[in-house]
Scaffold this motif. Structure first.
Motif, PDB file in Angstrom:
ATOM      1  N   THR A 173       8.192   2.818  -8.005  1.00  0.00           N
ATOM      2  CA  THR A 173       8.011   1.180  -7.449  1.00  0.00           C
ATOM      3  C   THR A 173       7.368   0.542  -8.499  1.00  0.00           C
ATOM      4  O   THR A 173       8.238  -0.527  -8.046  1.00  0.00           O
ATOM      5  N   GLU A 204       4.929  14.051 -11.341  1.00  0.00           N
ATOM      6  CA  GLU A 204       3.880  14.277 -10.246  1.00  0.00           C
ATOM      7  C   GLU A 204       4.021  15.179  -8.711  1.00  0.00           C
ATOM      8  O   GLU A 204       5.327  14.882  -8.635  1.00  0.00           O
ATOM      9  N   LEU A 208      -0.735   3.444  -9.680  1.00  0.00           N
ATOM     10  CA  LEU A 208       0.318   4.121  -9.726  1.00  0.00           C
ATOM     11  C   LEU A 208       0.040   5.568  -9.494  1.00  0.00           C
ATOM     12  O   LEU A 208      -1.217   6.136  -9.517  1.00  0.00           O
ATOM     13  N   GLY A 240       1.133  -1.188  -0.082  1.00  0.00           N
ATOM     14  CA  GLY A 240      -0.159   0.179  -0.231  1.00  0.00           C
ATOM     15  C   GLY A 240       0.676   0.949  -0.085  1.00  0.00           C
ATOM     16  O   GLY A 240       1.844   1.517   0.490  1.00  0.00           O
ATOM     17  N   GLU A 293       5.522   2.530   5.114  1.00  0.00           N
ATOM     18  CA  GLU A 293       5.879   2.287   6.455  1.00  0.00           C
ATOM     19  C   GLU A 293       5.623   4.140   7.031  1.00  0.00           C
ATOM     20  O   GLU A 293       5.528   4.196   8.644  1.00  0.00           O
ATOM     21  N   TRP A 328       0.494   5.294   1.024  1.00  0.00           N
ATOM     22  CA  TRP A 328       0.137   6.150   2.337  1.00  0.00           C
ATOM     23  C   TRP A 328      -1.450   7.033   2.529  1.00  0.00           C
ATOM     24  O   TRP A 328      -1.413   8.078   4.247  1.00  0.00           O
ATOM     25  N   LYS A 337       1.169  -5.786   2.993  1.00  0.00           N
ATOM     26  CA  LYS A 337       2.116  -4.547   3.934  1.00  0.00           C
ATOM     27  C   LYS A 337       1.545  -3.097   3.532  1.00  0.00           C
ATOM     28  O   LYS A 337       1.918  -3.028   2.483  1.00  0.00           O
ATOM     29  N   SER A 346       3.977   4.530  -6.912  1.00  0.00           N
ATOM     30  CA  SER A 346       4.878   5.565  -7.325  1.00  0.00           C
ATOM     31  C   SER A 346       5.092   4.766  -8.460  1.00  0.00           C
ATOM     32  O   SER A 346       5.103   3.911  -8.717  1.00  0.00           O
TER      33      SER A 346
HETATM   34  P1  NAD Z   1       5.857   4.402  -3.255  1.00  0.00           P
HETATM   35  O1  NAD Z   1       6.559   4.189  -4.420  1.00  0.00           O
HETATM   36  O2  NAD Z   1       6.987   5.407  -2.729  1.00  0.00           O
HETATM   37  O3  NAD Z   1       5.866   3.177  -2.234  1.00  0.00           O
HETATM   38  C1  NAD Z   1       4.759   2.342  -2.211  1.00  0.00           C
HETATM   39  C2  NAD Z   1       4.384   1.112  -1.385  1.00  0.00           C
HETATM   40  O4  NAD Z   1       6.175   0.374  -2.202  1.00  0.00           O
HETATM   41  C3  NAD Z   1       4.978   1.083  -0.135  1.00  0.00           C
HETATM   42  O5  NAD Z   1       4.349   0.362   1.075  1.00  0.00           O
HETATM   43  C4  NAD Z   1       6.808   1.620  -0.368  1.00  0.00           C
HETATM   44  O6  NAD Z   1       6.872   0.418   1.046  1.00  0.00           O
HETATM   45  C5  NAD Z   1       6.930   0.327  -0.651  1.00  0.00           C
HETATM   46  N1  NAD Z   1       7.875  -0.478  -1.865  1.00  0.00           N
HETATM   47  C6  NAD Z   1       8.968   0.361  -1.809  1.00  0.00           C
HETATM   48  N2  NAD Z   1       9.717   0.186  -2.965  1.00  0.00           N
HETATM   49  C7  NAD Z   1       9.402  -0.974  -3.281  1.00  0.00           C
HETATM   50  C8  NAD Z   1      10.254  -2.512  -3.479  1.00  0.00           C
HETATM   51  N3  NAD Z   1      11.529  -2.512  -4.415  1.00  0.00           N
HETATM   52  N4  NAD Z   1       8.959  -3.465  -3.353  1.00  0.00           N
HETATM   53  C9  NAD Z   1       8.308  -3.492  -3.601  1.00  0.00           C
HETATM   54  N5  NAD Z   1       8.029  -2.665  -2.397  1.00  0.00           N
HETATM   55  C10 NAD Z   1       8.376  -1.526  -2.436  1.00  0.00           C
HETATM   56  O7  NAD Z   1       4.781   4.987  -3.008  1.00  0.00           O
HETATM   57  P2  NAD Z   1       3.926   6.388  -1.386  1.00  0.00           P
HETATM   58  O8  NAD Z   1       4.706   7.454  -1.401  1.00  0.00           O
HETATM   59  O9  NAD Z   1       3.643   5.525  -0.298  1.00  0.00           O
HETATM   60  O10 NAD Z   1       2.632   6.496  -2.350  1.00  0.00           O
HETATM   61  C11 NAD Z   1       2.922   7.755  -2.991  1.00  0.00           C
HETATM   62  C12 NAD Z   1       2.367   7.251  -4.694  1.00  0.00           C
HETATM   63  O11 NAD Z   1       0.902   6.322  -4.632  1.00  0.00           O
HETATM   64  C13 NAD Z   1       1.704   8.618  -5.735  1.00  0.00           C
HETATM   65  O12 NAD Z   1       3.228   8.026  -7.535  1.00  0.00           O
HETATM   66  C14 NAD Z   1       1.161   8.635  -5.917  1.00  0.00           C
HETATM   67  O13 NAD Z   1       0.170   8.898  -7.047  1.00  0.00           O
HETATM   68  C15 NAD Z   1       0.793   6.610  -6.078  1.00  0.00           C
HETATM   69  N6  NAD Z   1      -0.904   6.082  -5.471  1.00  0.00           N
HETATM   70  C16 NAD Z   1      -1.474   5.478  -6.661  1.00  0.00           C
HETATM   71  C17 NAD Z   1      -3.223   5.242  -5.766  1.00  0.00           C
HETATM   72  C18 NAD Z   1      -3.825   4.775  -7.031  1.00  0.00           C
HETATM   73  O14 NAD Z   1      -4.305   4.075  -7.043  1.00  0.00           O
HETATM   74  N7  NAD Z   1      -3.724   4.308  -8.490  1.00  0.00           N
HETATM   75  C19 NAD Z   1      -3.404   5.481  -4.680  1.00  0.00           C
HETATM   76  C20 NAD Z   1      -2.987   6.205  -3.942  1.00  0.00           C
HETATM   77  C21 NAD Z   1      -1.324   6.447  -4.490  1.00  0.00           C
END
Ligand code: NAD
Length: 484
Positions: A232, A381, A251, A150, A179, A152, A176, A229
């Motif tokens: 990720t 973004e 994403l 997920g 964090e 945040w 998961k 994102s």
């Molecule tokens: P993030 O990509 O930094 O992290 C997302 C999740 O991935 C976290 O739980 C993180 O711990 C985990 N993660 C990080 N690296 C990983 C890896 N190598 N392998 C597996 N898991 C890993 O994103 P964020 O900062 O938590 O959230 C913001 C982003 O999420 C923004 O880009 C936003 O647009 C996107 N988002 C998309 C939607 C949608 O439905 N399309 C909804 C909400 C947020």
């Protein structure tokens, strides 16, 4: 600490702790205060969670859809009964105003549990008649152990949008959370047990990216559903491909919202506010590139500024407050950095632009006008309360510019010309489109992105196809003909 859960993880129906994992401090964004300390999952915890999900899966899948659905629907009722308590946790975890969390988080999670609980009993294959009396039937089967990871911004919603369809189809899950917001998924896991779920069907483990990565590559895992994102998403999709796993990728975006001269200005301003400043702008589908046709640009900006001046910024626990802090200091600094870039590249700041002084991570809702397509704030973004207003003249021009992005999550149009609205939507390169509104995501409707914004869809009946697969059974009613 006020929001300290019983333990960091929830595995096989119980809270589990292992303090040797890296600490995860949960910070209340309104004050900067640490409200809980959890620990990242160690390899032993990851192992326990996957074993628990694996062990529980076949018995869960063997239950009737009606029985599985009943558990989910009971969980939905419990969530609704506890909406206020869950919303208070969500507000402390994310900083989002209670005014929002009371209507958009546990309630939306409960909608998903109820909707997929309702569908569970009607998930079937089909019968396909063939020549000579032969026929094929298909069996809809669960995929097995699914991993949910997920972001945040909507922690409860994401935990349920992934968990509910997965469980309805007979899968089990290891979830998961981010964090940054680890608290509410534990509540979802607890509620499912209270609703009668067998132990082990929905496990929650905490952790940073490395824990997510170790889940994705585990051979016991059949499917990975990520909200996060694009960078990720790229990594997780690639890692999942190695094991030929199913994926859903929700994403990021840089979605366009087009406002034509003939639009109802008040509605367009409302849409732009919802699509840029709800949850302090931390919504993936936000329409952050607002294209306004030249004839109404001044009126639009004037009304927008007037209405933003009435936003109530402050203590998110005060139910009158409708604009809270950013989720973290880091996220606030990222957004403030983009504001500096906007100014440096020549965009005209028409509203906000500043950090709000205090201990919390508050910043003002911010609007830039005279933004051009090449500016950084129009391309990347931001994931914060920063709206870019761009001018346009013709329909053809604006549609091409709206699509000129690697993202394709959402897009919206405000116009009173019926045929133009549908023409524009047909031309949008985006998964989720809006006509004369913005950012609604009811569970009945598919939600997801195209292009770099994702793969697959959440919610609606379509989500079922992403959490199950068909087994084809050919039945012969005739002798077998062989060439020799
Ligand atoms: P993030 O990509 O930094 O992290 C997302 C999740 O991935 C976290 O739980 C993180 O711990 C985990 N993660 C990080 N690296 C990983 C890896 N190598 N392998 C597996 N898991 C890993 O994103 P964020 O900062 O938590 O959230 C913001 C982003 O999420 C923004 O880009 C936003 O647009 C996107 N988002 C998309 C939607 C949608 O439905 N399309 C909804 C909400 C947020």
């Amino acid at each position: 600490m006020k929001f300290q859960p019983k333990a960091s993880h929830f595995i096989n129906g119980e809270y589990v702790e292992d303090t040797s994992g890296a600490p995860i401090d949960v910070i209340y964004p309104a004050t900067g205060e640490v409200i809980a300390r959890l620990h990242s999952a160690t390899p032993e915890i990851v192992e326990q969670a996957l074993n628990s999900a694996k062990a529980a899966q076949s018995a869960w899948a063997a239950m009737s859809g009606t029985e599985r659905g009943r558990v989910l629907r009971r969980a939905a009722d419990i969530m609704r009964d506890r909406n206020r308590d869950l919303s208070i946790i969500e507000t402390h975890d994310t900083g989002k105003p209670l005014q929002e969390t009371l209507v958009a988080d546990a309630t939306s999670g409960a909608d998903a549990l109820e909707y997929f609980g309702g569908l569970a009993a009607s998930l079937t294959g089909e019968h396909i008649p063939l020549a000579g009396g032969d026929f094929v039937y298909t069996i809809r089967e669960a995929l097995g152990v699914c991993v949910g990871i997920g972001a945040w911004n909507y922690p409860t919603q994401i935990a349920c949008w992934k968990g509910a369809p997965a469980l309805a189809c007979g899968n089990t899950m290891v979830f998961k959370p981010s964090e940054t917001t680890p608290l509410s998924a534990l509540q979802v896991a607890e509620i499912l047990i209270e609703a009668g779920a067998p132990k082990g069907i929905y496990n929650v483990i905490q952790g940073y990216g490395d824990v997510g990565a170790s889940l994705v590559t585990d051979p016991r895992v059949a499917k990975v559903s990520l909200t996060g994102s694009v960078p990720t998403g790229r990594k997780v999709y690639a890692a999942a491909a190695d094991g030929m796993k199913h994926v859903t990728m929700e994403l990021g975006g840089k979605s366009p919202m087009i406002v034509f001269d003939d639009a109802d200005i008040e509605n367009a301003v409302s849409g732009a506010i919802l699509g840029n400043f709800y949850s302090s702008g931390q919504v993936c589908s936000n329409g952050t590139r607002v294209f306004v046709q030249k004839g109404i640009k001044d009126a639009f900006l004037a009304r927008l500024s007037e209405r933003l001046a009435t936003a109530k910024i402050g203590d998110p626990m005060d139910e009158e407050v409708n604009f809270g802090p950013m989720v973290s200091e880091n996220q606030m600094n990222i957004a403030l950095g983009y504001i500096e870039k906007g100014k440096a590249e020549g965009a005209r700041l028409v509203y906000g632009g500043e950090r709000v002084e205090g201990d919390g991570f508050y910043m003002q809702p911010t609007v830039f006008a005279d933004v051009t397509d090449e500016m950084t704030i129009a391309r990347e973004e931001i994931f914060g309360p920063v709206m870019s207003v761009l001018d346009f003249e013709t329909e053809e021009e604006v549609l091409a510019r709206a699509n000129e992005t690697e993202f394709g999550l959402a897009a919206g149009v405000f116009t009173n010309d019926l045929t133009r609205a549908h023409r524009i939507v047909a031309g949008f390169e985006a998964g989720t489109c809006y006509i004369n509104t913005y950012n609604l995501a009811p569970v009945e409707a598919p939600f997801g992105g195209s292009k770099m914004s994702g793969v697959g869809r959440e919610n609606s009946k379509l989500a079922i196809n992403h959490f199950s697969e068909m087994k084809t059974v050919y039945v012969s009613m005739n002798d077998v003909e062989a060439p020799y």
